[in-house]
Scaffold this motif. Structure first.
Motif, mmCIF file in Angstrom:
data_model
loop_
_atom_site.group_PDB
_atom_site.id
_atom_site.type_symbol
_atom_site.label_atom_id
_atom_site.label_comp_id
_atom_site.label_asym_id
_atom_site.label_seq_id
_atom_site.Cartn_x
_atom_site.Cartn_y
_atom_site.Cartn_z
ATOM 1 N N THR A 165 102.781 11.555 27.227
ATOM 2 C CA THR A 165 101.706 11.963 25.691
ATOM 3 C C THR A 165 100.451 13.106 25.934
ATOM 4 O O THR A 165 99.829 12.628 26.628
ATOM 5 C CB THR A 165 101.235 10.165 24.658
ATOM 6 N N ALA A 166 100.746 13.632 24.698
ATOM 7 C CA ALA A 166 100.349 15.231 25.027
ATOM 8 C C ALA A 166 100.602 16.697 24.200
ATOM 9 O O ALA A 166 101.194 16.217 23.570
ATOM 10 C CB ALA A 166 100.063 15.951 26.672
ATOM 11 N N VAL A 167 98.908 16.825 24.347
ATOM 12 C CA VAL A 167 100.005 18.567 22.983
ATOM 13 C C VAL A 167 100.063 19.414 24.843
ATOM 14 O O VAL A 167 99.363 19.449 25.819
ATOM 15 C CB VAL A 167 98.699 18.491 22.224
ATOM 16 N N TYR A 168 101.506 19.825 24.505
ATOM 17 C CA TYR A 168 101.891 20.390 25.198
ATOM 18 C C TYR A 168 101.996 22.000 24.879
ATOM 19 O O TYR A 168 102.387 22.668 23.957
ATOM 20 C CB TYR A 168 103.304 20.366 25.464
ATOM 21 N N TYR A 169 101.104 23.054 25.606
ATOM 22 C CA TYR A 169 101.445 24.494 25.259
ATOM 23 C C TYR A 169 101.860 25.084 26.208
ATOM 24 O O TYR A 169 101.857 25.261 27.594
ATOM 25 C CB TYR A 169 99.391 24.572 25.762
ATOM 26 N N CYS A 170 102.198 26.162 26.115
ATOM 27 C CA CYS A 170 102.958 26.996 26.575
ATOM 28 C C CYS A 170 102.634 28.201 27.175
ATOM 29 O O CYS A 170 101.942 29.175 26.585
ATOM 30 C CB CYS A 170 104.230 27.384 25.728
ATOM 31 N N ALA A 171 102.234 28.937 28.248
ATOM 32 C CA ALA A 171 101.482 29.834 28.597
ATOM 33 C C ALA A 171 102.142 31.287 29.042
ATOM 34 O O ALA A 171 103.557 30.364 30.132
ATOM 35 C CB ALA A 171 100.600 29.136 29.325
ATOM 36 N N LEU A 172 102.048 32.383 29.472
ATOM 37 C CA LEU A 172 102.683 33.335 30.264
ATOM 38 C C LEU A 172 101.793 34.122 31.041
ATOM 39 O O LEU A 172 100.095 34.407 30.303
ATOM 40 C CB LEU A 172 103.338 34.342 28.910
ATOM 41 N N ALA A 173 102.289 34.665 31.458
ATOM 42 C CA ALA A 173 101.257 35.539 33.344
ATOM 43 C C ALA A 173 101.815 36.827 33.095
ATOM 44 O O ALA A 173 100.890 37.541 33.918
ATOM 45 C CB ALA A 173 101.280 34.492 34.289
ATOM 46 N N GLY A 174 103.448 37.168 31.895
ATOM 47 C CA GLY A 174 103.212 38.483 32.254
ATOM 48 C C GLY A 174 103.881 38.596 34.101
ATOM 49 O O GLY A 174 104.320 37.735 35.140
ATOM 50 N N ALA A 175 103.929 39.998 34.314
ATOM 51 C CA ALA A 175 105.276 40.621 35.522
ATOM 52 C C ALA A 175 103.902 39.598 37.142
ATOM 53 O O ALA A 175 102.926 39.586 36.978
ATOM 54 C CB ALA A 175 105.388 42.468 35.721
ATOM 55 N N ALA A 176 103.956 39.233 37.938
ATOM 56 C CA ALA A 176 103.943 38.802 38.517
ATOM 57 C C ALA A 176 104.875 39.134 39.556
ATOM 58 O O ALA A 176 105.953 38.252 40.214
ATOM 59 C CB ALA A 176 103.403 37.153 38.540
ATOM 60 N N SER A 177 104.133 39.426 41.465
ATOM 61 C CA SER A 177 104.694 39.113 42.890
ATOM 62 C C SER A 177 105.464 37.534 42.387
ATOM 63 O O SER A 177 104.546 36.935 42.480
ATOM 64 C CB SER A 177 103.934 39.443 43.729
ATOM 65 N N TYR A 178 106.105 37.319 43.638
ATOM 66 C CA TYR A 178 106.370 36.089 44.020
ATOM 67 C C TYR A 178 105.399 35.297 44.544
ATOM 68 O O TYR A 178 105.096 33.771 45.107
ATOM 69 C CB TYR A 178 108.118 36.301 44.839
ATOM 70 N N GLY A 179 104.683 36.233 45.858
ATOM 71 C CA GLY A 179 104.197 35.661 46.531
ATOM 72 C C GLY A 179 102.282 35.017 45.824
ATOM 73 O O GLY A 179 102.192 34.109 45.644
ATOM 74 N N ASP A 180 102.266 35.972 44.578
ATOM 75 C CA ASP A 180 101.226 35.305 43.611
ATOM 76 C C ASP A 180 101.798 33.906 42.624
ATOM 77 O O ASP A 180 100.852 33.299 42.169
ATOM 78 C CB ASP A 180 100.971 35.995 42.691
ATOM 79 N N PHE A 181 103.029 34.186 41.936
ATOM 80 C CA PHE A 181 103.850 32.740 41.242
ATOM 81 C C PHE A 181 103.221 31.849 42.547
ATOM 82 O O PHE A 181 103.280 31.061 42.158
ATOM 83 C CB PHE A 181 105.182 32.926 41.292
ATOM 84 N N ILE A 182 103.973 31.389 43.747
ATOM 85 C CA ILE A 182 103.286 30.471 44.964
ATOM 86 C C ILE A 182 102.086 29.979 44.615
ATOM 87 O O ILE A 182 101.537 28.759 44.546
ATOM 88 C CB ILE A 182 103.929 31.166 46.346
ATOM 89 N N ARG A 183 101.130 31.016 44.813
ATOM 90 C CA ARG A 183 99.794 29.937 45.270
ATOM 91 C C ARG A 183 99.003 30.391 43.528
ATOM 92 O O ARG A 183 98.125 29.757 43.441
ATOM 93 C CB ARG A 183 99.293 32.182 45.540
ATOM 94 N N GLU A 184 99.502 30.927 42.572
ATOM 95 C CA GLU A 184 98.871 30.578 41.160
ATOM 96 C C GLU A 184 99.311 30.218 40.102
ATOM 97 O O GLU A 184 98.750 29.941 39.217
ATOM 98 C CB GLU A 184 98.283 31.692 40.400
ATOM 99 N N ARG A 185 100.465 29.403 39.738
ATOM 100 C CA ARG A 185 101.738 29.352 39.173
ATOM 101 C C ARG A 185 100.796 28.210 38.376
ATOM 102 O O ARG A 185 101.187 27.593 37.331
ATOM 103 C CB ARG A 185 102.772 28.639 39.850
ATOM 104 N N ALA A 186 99.895 26.931 38.794
ATOM 105 C CA ALA A 186 99.569 26.457 38.574
ATOM 106 C C ALA A 186 98.523 25.837 37.988
ATOM 107 O O ALA A 186 97.728 24.931 37.794
ATOM 108 C CB ALA A 186 99.631 24.744 39.348
ATOM 109 N N THR A 187 97.659 27.716 38.221
ATOM 110 C CA THR A 187 96.265 27.702 38.101
ATOM 111 C C THR A 187 96.070 28.180 36.035
ATOM 112 O O THR A 187 97.032 29.043 36.108
ATOM 113 C CB THR A 187 95.463 27.796 38.433
#
Length: 134
Positions: A95-117
């Protein structure tokens, strides 16, 4: 400026299912776009749920938080305009409010490092309420 609109929230009994959608408009999404779902329960900080990256040539990479792994599945449509979160075996603690977020274009390395922040994402939707009754 991109607009993100969530839908699909509601009230469901424990063990039930819901599918959330996040529609992006105002900007063409391109390969290497990263989108994610976060959620915030009452009295708690916002937490990461799942992220998806549109790679080149139609490839897709996804990552799910341990708390939802095996129960939630993230996907997107072929037009790369909408992201879906299929939620199965729901629990009251989902149970929670669910939010959608967008980061735009990112390298796969950035996706691995930053995806949960949270700081990785620069556009957010208004949120959709999911309530799971016991």
């Amino acid at each position: 400026q991109v607009q993100l609109v969530e839908s699909g929230g509601g009230l469901v009994q424990a063990g039930g299912s819901l599918t959330l959608s996040c529609a992006a408009s105002g900007r063409t999404l391109i390969s290497m776009t990263v989108m994610a779902w976060f959620r915030q329960a009452p009295g708690k900080e916002r937490e990461f749920v799942a992220a998806i990256r549109w790679g080149l040539y139609g490839s897709v990479a996804t990552y799910h938080a341990d708390s939802v792994k095996g129960r939630f599945t993230l996907s997107r449509d072929n037009a790369m305009t909408t992201m879906f979160l299929q939620m199965n075996s729901l629990k009251p603690e989902d149970t929670a409010v669910y939010y959608c977020a967008l980061a735009g274009a990112a390298s796969y390395g950035d996706f691995i490092r930053e995806r949960a922040t949270e700081r990785f994402y620069d556009s957010w939707g208004q949120g959709t309420q999911v309530t799971v009754s016991s």
